[in-house]
Design a protein around this motif. Structure first.
Motif, PDB file in Angstrom:
ATOM      1  N   SER A   1     -43.292  73.748  92.911  1.00  0.00           N
ATOM      2  CA  SER A   1     -41.950  73.757  92.318  1.00  0.00           C
ATOM      3  C   SER A   1     -40.936  74.493  93.184  1.00  0.00           C
ATOM      4  CB  SER A   1     -42.000  74.405  90.932  1.00  0.00           C
ATOM      5  OG  SER A   1     -42.338  75.766  91.067  1.00  0.00           O
ATOM      6  N   SER A   2     -41.414  75.246  94.178  1.00  0.00           N
ATOM      7  CA  SER A   2     -40.466  76.047  94.958  1.00  0.00           C
ATOM      8  C   SER A   2     -39.419  75.188  95.646  1.00  0.00           C
ATOM      9  CB  SER A   2     -41.211  76.901  95.983  1.00  0.00           C
ATOM     10  OG  SER A   2     -41.789  76.085  96.971  1.00  0.00           O
ATOM     11  N   MET A   3     -39.780  73.989  96.048  1.00  0.00           N
ATOM     12  CA  MET A   3     -38.806  73.138  96.714  1.00  0.00           C
ATOM     13  C   MET A   3     -37.839  72.507  95.719  1.00  0.00           C
ATOM     14  SD  MET A   3     -37.793  72.833  99.643  1.00  0.00           S
ATOM     15  CE  MET A   3     -38.690  73.658 100.935  1.00  0.00           C
ATOM     16  N   GLY A   4     -38.098  72.719  94.441  1.00  0.00           N
ATOM     17  CA  GLY A   4     -37.142  72.263  93.432  1.00  0.00           C
ATOM     18  C   GLY A   4     -36.118  73.336  93.148  1.00  0.00           C
ATOM     19  N   GLY A   5     -36.600  74.501  92.650  1.00  0.00           N
ATOM     20  CA  GLY A   5     -35.667  75.546  92.236  1.00  0.00           C
ATOM     21  C   GLY A   5     -35.447  76.605  93.289  1.00  0.00           C
TER      22      GLY A   5
ATOM     23  N   ARG B   1     -33.280  73.408 100.562  1.00  0.00           N
ATOM     24  CA  ARG B   1     -33.879  72.401  99.672  1.00  0.00           C
ATOM     25  C   ARG B   1     -33.216  71.042  99.866  1.00  0.00           C
ATOM     26  NH1 ARG B   1     -32.676  74.731  94.339  1.00  0.00           N
ATOM     27  NH2 ARG B   1     -31.575  76.378  95.434  1.00  0.00           N
TER      28      ARG B   1
ATOM     29  N   TRP C   1     -36.245  79.551  98.915  1.00  0.00           N
ATOM     30  CA  TRP C   1     -35.545  78.418  99.549  1.00  0.00           C
ATOM     31  C   TRP C   1     -34.132  78.292  98.991  1.00  0.00           C
ATOM     32  CZ3 TRP C   1     -38.866  78.531 102.982  1.00  0.00           C
ATOM     33  CH2 TRP C   1     -40.234  78.369 102.792  1.00  0.00           C
TER      34      TRP C   1
ATOM     35  N   HIS D   1     -34.508  69.562 102.926  1.00  0.00           N
ATOM     36  CA  HIS D   1     -35.878  69.070 102.764  1.00  0.00           C
ATOM     37  C   HIS D   1     -35.919  67.691 102.120  1.00  0.00           C
ATOM     38  CE1 HIS D   1     -39.716  68.602 100.576  1.00  0.00           C
ATOM     39  NE2 HIS D   1     -40.236  69.110 101.669  1.00  0.00           N
ATOM     40  N   TRP D   2     -35.189  67.539 101.020  1.00  0.00           N
ATOM     41  CA  TRP D   2     -35.291  66.261 100.299  1.00  0.00           C
ATOM     42  C   TRP D   2     -34.547  65.129 101.000  1.00  0.00           C
ATOM     43  CZ3 TRP D   2     -39.325  65.892  97.628  1.00  0.00           C
ATOM     44  CH2 TRP D   2     -39.860  67.005  96.982  1.00  0.00           C
TER      45      TRP D   2
END
Lengths: 372, 233
Positions: B212-216, B19, B14, B22-23
């Motif tokens: 965690s993928s959507m974080g980093g 990202r 991502w 997404h957020w």
């Protein structure tokens, strides 16, 4: 009378003949200009038009309706409104108010339609039943469908009075046994103005007619064919209780303290936020009041399908296909509950069915942790 | 047990714009659902203060409208990114264009829903089923934007929102429009519940860093699988 026998009298001449003073006449013109939202010179424009224009013949048909539109019209605030159109000036045919009856009345209508072909204004009050060849509404031996088509053929424009003529109102509510149909679906190729409401405000009806007389053309219409001067704002936008809405202060039940204080009626089903009409600005009965002012929410009488979008005393409409008392939120909450239950079942099943897989992953991780 | 050890390889899946989208989308949807629900079901407040001192409902609606604009333009940006972003962001992830797509969809259904125990590898980006369901969410986005702006049009003085005025004609009136707008909200809520659960589920049974993928932006792929796909390309 000074009229030339071959010339039709103007509106002004007719009014003077009926005993109205010029002062009354000017007051009327000013009132109308204000209702129509014209600039200051508008009153003079109206006065000039009414002095020059020979009266336009009007045929006013009644089909499936309750005559509340006529009642509203003759009670509009200025007496001239009723006199100018209904009393004896323009109205060549209307079942409710004309003096003639039977064959005489029908003959009068036929004469107007012939003599003023392409000139007369056709006002229609009520919807037209089309089921079973239109037997559900017959006048003088003819069905409403036939009468409408016949009268519409020579009309200059068609004015649809009230929700019946505009969108079918109560008789077209589900299941619509007579196939009550609004006028615009039956007549094509004629200018049609919709003046919805159950009934429409008398001054609005008069205003639309006066506009056509004064300017010789249709008023500016919105996307569904209603005059913008009266239907461009929602009842909500001109509501004097709007500050309570914005403040979040609502009547919870009709007998609570909030109702006494005059809070917003949104939560007891006021449909003002979805209804386009001039009630908030013009009000009814000489500007005395309107539903919201009397403590009852607007129920959207000038909107299409308002009978089917119930319940009247709740803000959220019933959701189609799920039975009564089923608004979107109730269905949504049940669906969310079912989803949550499904997820819980799935989580349990995962741990059972994929026990080995999960166990291996955990072991692998633990091994690495020990080795580190 | 060491024979079972997976060697994992890091894949940047991502990108930052994905990202961020997404957020931002999460924030907008939460704000829209909460305020939207309140608009449909206003809380009963007993207050002694004058209406002139309060603007609670006005504020709730204001937040709804602002969040709606954020949501819409964020969505437009994501569509754009579907054409210029990396292969995991590409629009082809969402529209079934070949048989492989359907095959993987069935595979995911059998593994995730019927809990079959096959160990076939599933895409490191969106799996086919997820991608296809996101396609439906985009349609729901569209429905919500169109009905929302149509309801908003008469309060707006901007041509953009006004351009949606025709929509209420389809529904006949604003009653139906409003009802559908409100009902579609529940799609978002149900989607969010299932979505969050499945993220946890995949992290739990795959151990590839799903959460965690959507974080980093990182996900992990088995080394042997990497080699296999590498050769195929």
């Amino acid at each position: 009378m000074t009229n030339h026998p071959t010339r039709r009298p103007t509106y002004y001449e007719e009014l003077r003949g009926k005993g109205y003073s010029r002062r009354d006449f000017m007051k009327f013109c000013t009132t109308m200009a204000a209702y129509l939202g014209l600039q200051a010179s508008g009153a003079a424009q109206i006065a000039s038009a009414l002095q020059k224009t020979p009266r336009i013949p009007v045929i006013w048909l009644h089909f499936q309706e309750c005559t509340c539109c006529s009642e509203s019209f003759i009670r509009s605030s200025h007496p001239i409104v009723a006199d100018i159109i209904i009393d004896n000036i323009s109205l060549d045919y209307t079942e409710t108010l004309m003096a003639a009856s039977g064959h005489q009345a029908e003959a009068a209508k036929a004469k107007t339609m012939k003599d003023y072909h392409g000139e007369y204004i056709l006002c229609v009050e009520g919807s037209v039943p089309v089921a079973n060849d239109g037997v559900y509404c017959c006048i003088g031996g003819k069905s409403a469908v036939d009468i409408l088509q016949e009268s519409a053929a020579g009309a200059k424009a068609i004015l649809c009075w009230g929700s019946c003529a505009c969108n079918g109102c109560v008789q077209s509510a589900k299941p619509n046994p007579t196939s009550a149909t609004p006028i615009h679906k039956l007549v094509k190729g004629k200018p049609i103005i919709k003046v919805p409401g159950c009934p429409p405000i008398g001054e609005v009806m008069a205003g639309v007619l006066i506009h056509m007389i004064t300017f010789g053309r249709l008023p500016e219409l919105d996307r569904v064919g209603r005059p913008k001067a009266f239907y461009s704002k929602r009842v909500h936008d001109t509501c004097y209780r709007r500050p309570f809405y914005d403040a979040g202060l609502f009547v919870e039940t009709f007998d609570d303290e909030n109702a006494q204080k005059g809070y917003c009626l949104y939560k007891v089903g006021c449909k003002g936020p979805m209804t386009y009409n001039a009630c908030g600005a013009m009000r009814w009965n000489n500007g005395t009041s309107y539903p919201i002012q009397s403590g009852h929410g607007c129920f959207g009488c000038s909107e299409e399908n308002f009978w089917d979008n119930g319940p009247i005393y709740r803000q959220m409409a019933n959701f189609p296909g799920f039975g009564i008392e089923s608004n979107a939120d109730k269905i949504g909450i049940i669906a969310a509950g079912v989803t949550a239950a499904g997820i819980a079942a799935h989580a349990v099943a995962t741990n059972l069915r994929k026990k080995k897989l999960i166990h291996n992953l955990v072991e692998e991780g633990k091994e690495a942790e020990k080795e580190l | 047990m060491s024979t079972l050890t997976h060697k994992l390889r890091r894949v940047f899946v991502w990108e930052l714009p994905v990202r961020a989208y997404h957020w931002l989308n999460v924030l907008a949807i939460v704000a829209l659902c909460v305020t939207g629900y309140l608009i449909g079901n206003p809380p009963g407040i007993m207050s002694q203060s004058e209406a002139s001192h309060r603007y609670l409902f006005g504020t709730i609606r204001f937040i709804h409208f602002v969040a709606a604009y954020v949501f819409f333009f964020n969505f437009v940006f994501r569509i754009y990114w579907g054409f210029v972003g990396n292969k995991y962001a590409n629009w082809k992830n969402f529209v079934p264009t070949n048989r492989k797509f359907f095959k993987e969809m069935w595979q995911v259904i059998s593994i995730d829903i019927f809990l079959k125990k096959n160990r076939e590898h599933i895409s490191v980006g969106h799996n086919a089923l997820a991608g296809f369901i996101y396609f439906f969410t985009f349609i729901a986005f569209l429905v919500q934007c169109i009905t929302g702006f149509a309801l908003y049009a008469d309060m707006s003085h901007w041509w953009f929102a006004d351009a949606f005025i025709w929509v209420s004609g389809i529904f006949g009136d604003n009653f139906g429009l409003r009802n559908w707008h409100h009902a579609t909200m529940w799609f978002f809520i149900l989607f969010a519940i299932v979505h969050v659960y499945l993220v946890f589920y995949h992290d739990y049974v795959e151990g590839r860093g799903e959460i965690s993928s959507m974080g980093g932006g990182w996900k992990f792929i088995e080394e042997e699988q990497f080699e296999k796909e590498h050769k195929e390309d």
